[in-house]
Enzyme design. Structure first.
Site, PDB file in Angstrom:
ATOM      1  N   CYS A  19       0.843  -1.187   0.000  1.00 30.17           N
ATOM      2  CA  CYS A  19       0.000   0.000   0.000  1.00 30.17           C
ATOM      3  C   CYS A  19       0.883   1.243   0.000  1.00 30.17           C
ATOM      4  O   CYS A  19       2.104   1.157   0.095  1.00 30.17           O
ATOM      5  CB  CYS A  19      -0.932   0.022   1.218  1.00 30.17           C
ATOM      6  SG  CYS A  19      -0.039   0.103   2.795  1.00 30.17           S
ATOM      7  N   CYS A  22       3.298   1.704   2.803  1.00 28.84           N
ATOM      8  CA  CYS A  22       4.565   0.978   2.698  1.00 28.84           C
ATOM      9  C   CYS A  22       5.622   1.833   2.016  1.00 28.84           C
ATOM     10  O   CYS A  22       6.770   1.903   2.457  1.00 28.84           O
ATOM     11  CB  CYS A  22       4.370  -0.322   1.905  1.00 28.84           C
ATOM     12  SG  CYS A  22       3.255  -1.499   2.684  1.00 28.84           S
ATOM     13  N   CYS A  87      49.348 -10.894  -4.765  1.00 24.27           N
ATOM     14  CA  CYS A  87      49.383 -10.831  -3.296  1.00 24.27           C
ATOM     15  C   CYS A  87      48.049 -10.311  -2.781  1.00 24.27           C
ATOM     16  O   CYS A  87      47.164  -9.944  -3.559  1.00 24.27           O
ATOM     17  CB  CYS A  87      50.533  -9.947  -2.801  1.00 24.27           C
ATOM     18  SG  CYS A  87      50.371  -8.219  -3.270  1.00 24.27           S
ATOM     19  N   CYS A  90      46.784  -6.983  -4.019  1.00 25.69           N
ATOM     20  CA  CYS A  90      46.094  -7.005  -5.313  1.00 25.69           C
ATOM     21  C   CYS A  90      44.605  -7.256  -5.108  1.00 25.69           C
ATOM     22  O   CYS A  90      43.756  -6.642  -5.784  1.00 25.69           O
ATOM     23  CB  CYS A  90      46.680  -8.082  -6.210  1.00 25.69           C
ATOM     24  SG  CYS A  90      48.436  -7.884  -6.578  1.00 25.69           S
ATOM     25  N   ASP A 531      17.417 -30.116  19.090  1.00 27.68           N
ATOM     26  CA  ASP A 531      15.980 -30.346  19.048  1.00 27.68           C
ATOM     27  C   ASP A 531      15.790 -31.858  19.164  1.00 27.68           C
ATOM     28  O   ASP A 531      16.688 -32.621  18.800  1.00 27.68           O
ATOM     29  CB  ASP A 531      15.407 -29.820  17.734  1.00 27.68           C
ATOM     30  CG  ASP A 531      13.943 -30.171  17.573  1.00 27.68           C
ATOM     31  OD1 ASP A 531      13.171 -29.873  18.486  1.00 27.68           O
ATOM     32  OD2 ASP A 531      13.593 -30.770  16.536  1.00 27.68           O
ATOM     33  N   ASP A 785      15.742 -29.331  12.715  1.00 29.68           N
ATOM     34  CA  ASP A 785      15.406 -29.735  11.346  1.00 29.68           C
ATOM     35  C   ASP A 785      14.094 -29.190  10.842  1.00 29.68           C
ATOM     36  O   ASP A 785      13.731 -29.421   9.698  1.00 29.68           O
ATOM     37  CB  ASP A 785      15.380 -31.262  11.245  1.00 29.68           C
ATOM     38  CG  ASP A 785      14.123 -31.853  11.865  1.00 29.68           C
ATOM     39  OD1 ASP A 785      13.652 -31.289  12.877  1.00 29.68           O
ATOM     40  OD2 ASP A 785      13.614 -32.850  11.347  1.00 29.68           O
ATOM     41  N   ASP A 789      12.138 -24.684  14.128  1.00 29.84           N
ATOM     42  CA  ASP A 789      13.490 -24.469  14.647  1.00 29.84           C
ATOM     43  C   ASP A 789      14.190 -23.276  14.003  1.00 29.84           C
ATOM     44  O   ASP A 789      15.226 -22.843  14.482  1.00 29.84           O
ATOM     45  CB  ASP A 789      14.352 -25.722  14.406  1.00 29.84           C
ATOM     46  CG  ASP A 789      13.780 -26.952  15.084  1.00 29.84           C
ATOM     47  OD1 ASP A 789      13.242 -26.801  16.191  1.00 29.84           O
ATOM     48  OD2 ASP A 789      13.866 -28.048  14.509  1.00 29.84           O
TER      49      ASP A 789
END
Length: 901
Positions: A19, A22, A87, A90, A531, A785, A789
């Site tokens: 909108c 925003c 090096c 660079c 977990d 997993d 989590d």
């Protein structure tokens, strides 16, 4: 005030705006930044323009402000191969050149991989402009198109061209310089008695000049050219400046002596051999860099070239891999590679997934199982439906993750970068200082050096101190040696070379680090928080128990003041009982399964599958509501059915205490027990509205029907993982939404102390629990997993996702474990620890080498040609040490002594 001359305008494509408010929010967020002159955001076109002063605010900060405000902004990332870097200075030069481009958000250049990782705004800058910026800085960008295949080919071709070029230069220089070695041997060991003063009437010095000059012009030209660009174009000195200074000093001094302008010895041999040794070092370094990335390239080469696609009419057709589309069905015969990621739709076989997960034992696959592209089908014929193709496949994602990890260097690299930034100017200043001091105070310094328990001065020192060369000549020797012995290359290679190998070792063992910074942090973890479901346990719930309270009798409400019916025993404590239709175990299971059929939770699926396996009818609920962390409510046969924990029932005025003994027994066995209750339809209208009689709390018509329990098998390796972590002195904790008794039972099985269990933690509270653990001063690795989590993984010191988990969890994590094995957590920590040990070895060598050798050269104890050879050797030795690290296997801790690796 910001003038038009100083400002830039960025054109942004903004996402997530819904909108006009925003766009106003984004505009305000931008205009609060110091350095932003004006911001215009258009909600209708999802575009914005920002005028800003690049000296006061960066484009990266502008992007960050938009993202902090809760919106997205379009950006792209590209990897650019760069050649001619010698090096770390660079790499810094290229970073600056790229970041100075309007539209580049940030750039990281890795000297060890010869690559730049650039994030940019495609509306304001193109890849061609980035190539031009690199070339304007004096380096060569490998120009590529957008295809992955041509990109890889172009980089391999550029790498091989560089190796061949350095080899040709080395052989050319060696052919002309080999005779000059005789001159050095004659001067240093034989006192000049071996070679004549003239050849065919020509002074021997002119022969040296004739041999050394082509070497100086051909091998020296790249160093002179790069030195000019470094000093004049970029305003900073790099390693090429040191080499050009050292070699040309010896060469020009020799010409002056040969021309009779000054008296002294000739050093044409030194000037030529300096360039030969350095070029040889560059050749070995280029080869070593190629070998360091070889494992990753081999991984990509394992992709299949073609796929056998089954067409809609049932015929089989072989097509190139790049033509495979999502949804295509592919036939994979025994011994063939699975062309792309997919799911098995027909057939059964064992699949070798070692190249992706590091697991050597083939994995059985059948209909419905997922398979990974490029893995090898061992025996049976499989029909696989493609789910991910091209750059979306697991293999391509692994390679991209490793490449990005190699570009994000550990914090320890900042030390090397800070030193490298001042290293070359400091070396030149040191060489000038000691050259002047030796010229002014030769006798005094010679006396001090002779007092030291070291070898003698070069050429015996200056003539005034009993040596064989003049004071000026000795000062030149000191200057050249002090310049040549210092090597910023070894310092610049120390961290990225080891990081490159470490991340590759991780990928080969199914452990993906998102960055070198993550690789560095993992070793410092002192607490691992697991977990439970799907991480320590298999996450494959199975219905194990159905308990119905006395058939024909059930607990009524919460009016009872003690334990109600349980396991067939009627209440004996005065609790109210009501006689209803017989409620059997099948009835309890039918109602629970029907209610849970609206849920996708593993516990729910286990109940539904258990009911179907027992032949119990499962119907679709009329209404369904998930109560996060507590259970579910659903309408079945017109009644409201509750399936969940004690709190769910209490919140609905049903007393769970009659099931206390059953619940405790099941939970102590490590099972997840859920109460099943029913609220008959219409009970909410039991007391007419408007009556003065109130309904006492807990006296609804809700009734407790029974208990259903699921069990989740603990992974075979979970106990071993916990044991190995504790042996390393790491505390192990567990967080779960399950109840205390079940959680403790699982913890006891795997070896986690009961006091380290956090049970009944709601999904939204897991991140708070991890933060609370870290507020105790711990550095926690969270291992999970699931989607639940993800917030916890994001707040942890190191977030680790089990690879079989959801994409959301993997995206939020710092480390992804490709296998579903908790032992890989230990591997991740071992690889981190080993890599940092290797980095420290490299840094100790690089810093120790320079710390020891620069003073020796400054004191006149090193010949310039030996200094040049030692300089080349230092870089090669750091790379060789990193390459030795490739032999490390993370099934044990890294060992430096006892077994050399």
């Amino acid at each position: 005030m910001y003038t038009k001359m100083k400002t830039r305008t960025a054109h942004l494509d903004i996402t997530g705006m819904s909108c006009a408010n925003c766009s106003a929010t984004v505009g305000e967020a931008l205009e609060t930044l110091d350095g932003v002159v004006e911001a215009n955001v258009n909600f209708a076109t999802d575009e914005g323009s920002v005028e800003y002063d690049p000296e006061a605010v960066s484009l990266g900060e502008i992007y960050e402000a938009i993202e902090t405000a809760g919106y997205g902004v379009v950006s792209e990332s590209v990897s650019i191969a760069i050649s001619d870097m010698t090096c770390a200075n660079c790499a810094d030069t290229n970073e600056t050149a790229l970041e100075d481009l309007p539209g580049v958000i940030d750039a990281e250049v890795n000297y060890a991989t010869d690559e730049a990782q650039v994030r940019y705004n495609p509306a304001d800058v193109s890849r061609t402009e980035m190539y031009d910026a690199i070339e304007d800085a004096g380096y060569s960008a490998v120009r590529e198109d957008d295809s992955d295949e041509s990109s890889s080919d172009a980089r391999d071709a550029a790498r091989q061209d560089e190796i061949r070029k350095q080899l040709r230069l080395t052989l050319f220089g060696a052919a002309l310089s080999t005779p000059l070695l005789l001159f050095i041997v004659d001067k240093l060991l034989l006192g000049g008695s071996l070679l004549p003063e003239t050849i065919f009437g020509v002074a021997f010095g002119w022969v040296e000049f004739a041999l050394a000059t082509p070497v100086q012009l051909v091998l020296g030209w790249p160093f002179y050219k790069n030195s000019y660009k470094a000093l004049v174009t970029n305003g900073r000195a790099n390693m090429d400046v040191l080499i050009a200074l050292g070699s040309s000093t010896a060469y020009v001094y020799s010409i002056a002596v040969l021309s009779g302008l000054i008296a002294g010895g000739l050093y044409f041999d030194t000037a030529a051999l300096i360039l030969v040794f350095i070029t040889l070092g560059n050749y070995l370094e280029a080869r070593s860099k190629g070998q360091a990335g070889e494992a990753l390239r081999k991984l990509l080469e394992m992709e299949a070239d073609t796929a056998t696609v089954i067409t809609s009419d049932g015929t089989e057709r072989e097509i190139p891999l790049e033509d495979v589309e999502v949804g295509d069905r592919m036939k994979v015969r025994p011994g063939e590679q699975i062309p792309t990621d997919g799911v098995v739709v027909d057939g059964q076989s064992a699949v070798d997934e070692s190249m992706v997960t590091g697991e050597s034992v083939p994995v059985e696959k059948e209909e419905g199982d997922e398979v990974v592209g490029s893995t090898i089908n061992e025996n049976g014929v499989l029909v696989v439906e493609a789910t991910k193709v091209g750059s979306d496949t697991a293999l391509q994602q692994i390679v991209q993750t490793v490449k990005e990890a190699q570009s994000r260097q550990p914090e320890i690299q900042n030390l090397a970068d800070r030193i490298s930034a001042y290293f070359v100017p400091a070396v030149i200043a040191n060489a000038l200082l000691w050259g002047v001091v030796w010229y002014l105070f030769p006798a005094t310094l010679a006396g001090i050096v002779e007092w030291l328990p070291l070898w003698g001065l070069v050429a015996g020192g200056p003539a005034i101190a009993g040596g064989s060369v003049s004071i000026f000549e000795f000062s030149i020797i000191v200057f050249a040696s002090a310049v040549l012995i210092a090597c910023p290359c070894a310092l610049g290679l120390a961290t990225p070379a080891a990081t490159m190998v470490g991340t590759t070792i991780g990928a080969q063992n199914g452990v993906l680090f998102k960055g070198g910074d993550v690789l560095e942090r993992a070793k410092d973890v002192d607490t691992v928080v697991f977990d439970k479901t799907g991480t320590l346990t298999k996450g494959e719930m199975e219905l194990t128990d159905v308990v119905s309270f006395d058939e024909g009798t059930s607990a009524k409400g919460a009016g009872g003041n003690g334990s109600g019916p349980n396991g067939g025993d009627p209440a004996a404590d005065g609790g109210q009982l009501t006689t209803r239709d017989s409620v059997s175990e099948d009835d309890v299971l039918r109602l629970a399964a029907s209610a849970e059929s609206g849920s996708e939770h593993p516990l729910a699926r286990a109940i539904v599958e258990g009911a179907e396996a027992r032949g119990v009818e499962v119907i679709e609920p009329e209404e369904f509501e998930n109560v996060p962390g507590h259970g579910i409510k659903a309408t079945v046969d017109g009644d409201e059915i509750l399936v969940g924990n004690r709190k769910l029932l209490r919140d609905n005025d049903i007393d769970p205490s009659p099931a206390a003994e059953t619940m405790e027994r099941l939970e102590s066995e490590g099972k997840t027990a859920m109460l099943v209750a029913r609220v008959p339809a219409g009970t909410e209208e039991r007391v007419p509205a408007g009556t003065e009689e109130s309904v006492p709390a807990g006296t609804t018509e809700g009734e407790l029907l029974g208990v259903v329990a699921n069990a989740d098998t603990v992974k075979e390796s979970a106990k071993d993982a916990v044991s190995q972590l504790r042996e390393r002195g790491i505390d192990v904790m567990m967080i779960t939404g399950d109840n205390e008794r079940t959680a403790r039972a699982v913890a006891e099985q795997v070896g986690i102390d009961p006091e380290n269990v956090r049970a009944e933690v709601l999904p939204e509270d897991k991140s708070d629990a991890v933060e609370a653990i870290q507020n105790e001063g711990r550095k926690a690795m969270m291992v999970g997993d699931g989607i639940n989590d993800a917030p916890a993984l994001a707040v942890a010191y190191v977030g680790t996702a089990i690879g079989s988990g959801t994409d959301v969890a993997i995206e939020a994590a710092d480390v992804t474990l490709m296998r579903d094995d908790p032992v890989d957590v230990v591997k991740a920590i071992r690889i981190s620890d080993a890599t940092l040990q290797k980095i420290k070895q490299n840094l100790v060598w690089a810093l120790g080498y320079n710390t020891a050798m620069i003073p020796l050269a400054s004191l006149g104890l090193l010949q310039p040609v030996l200094a040049a050879g030692a300089m080349a050797f230092s870089s090669v030795s750091v790379l060789a040490n990193s390459l030795l690290f490739r032999r490390y296997a993370p099934d044990h801790d890294y060992e430096l002594l006892g077994r050399f690796r």
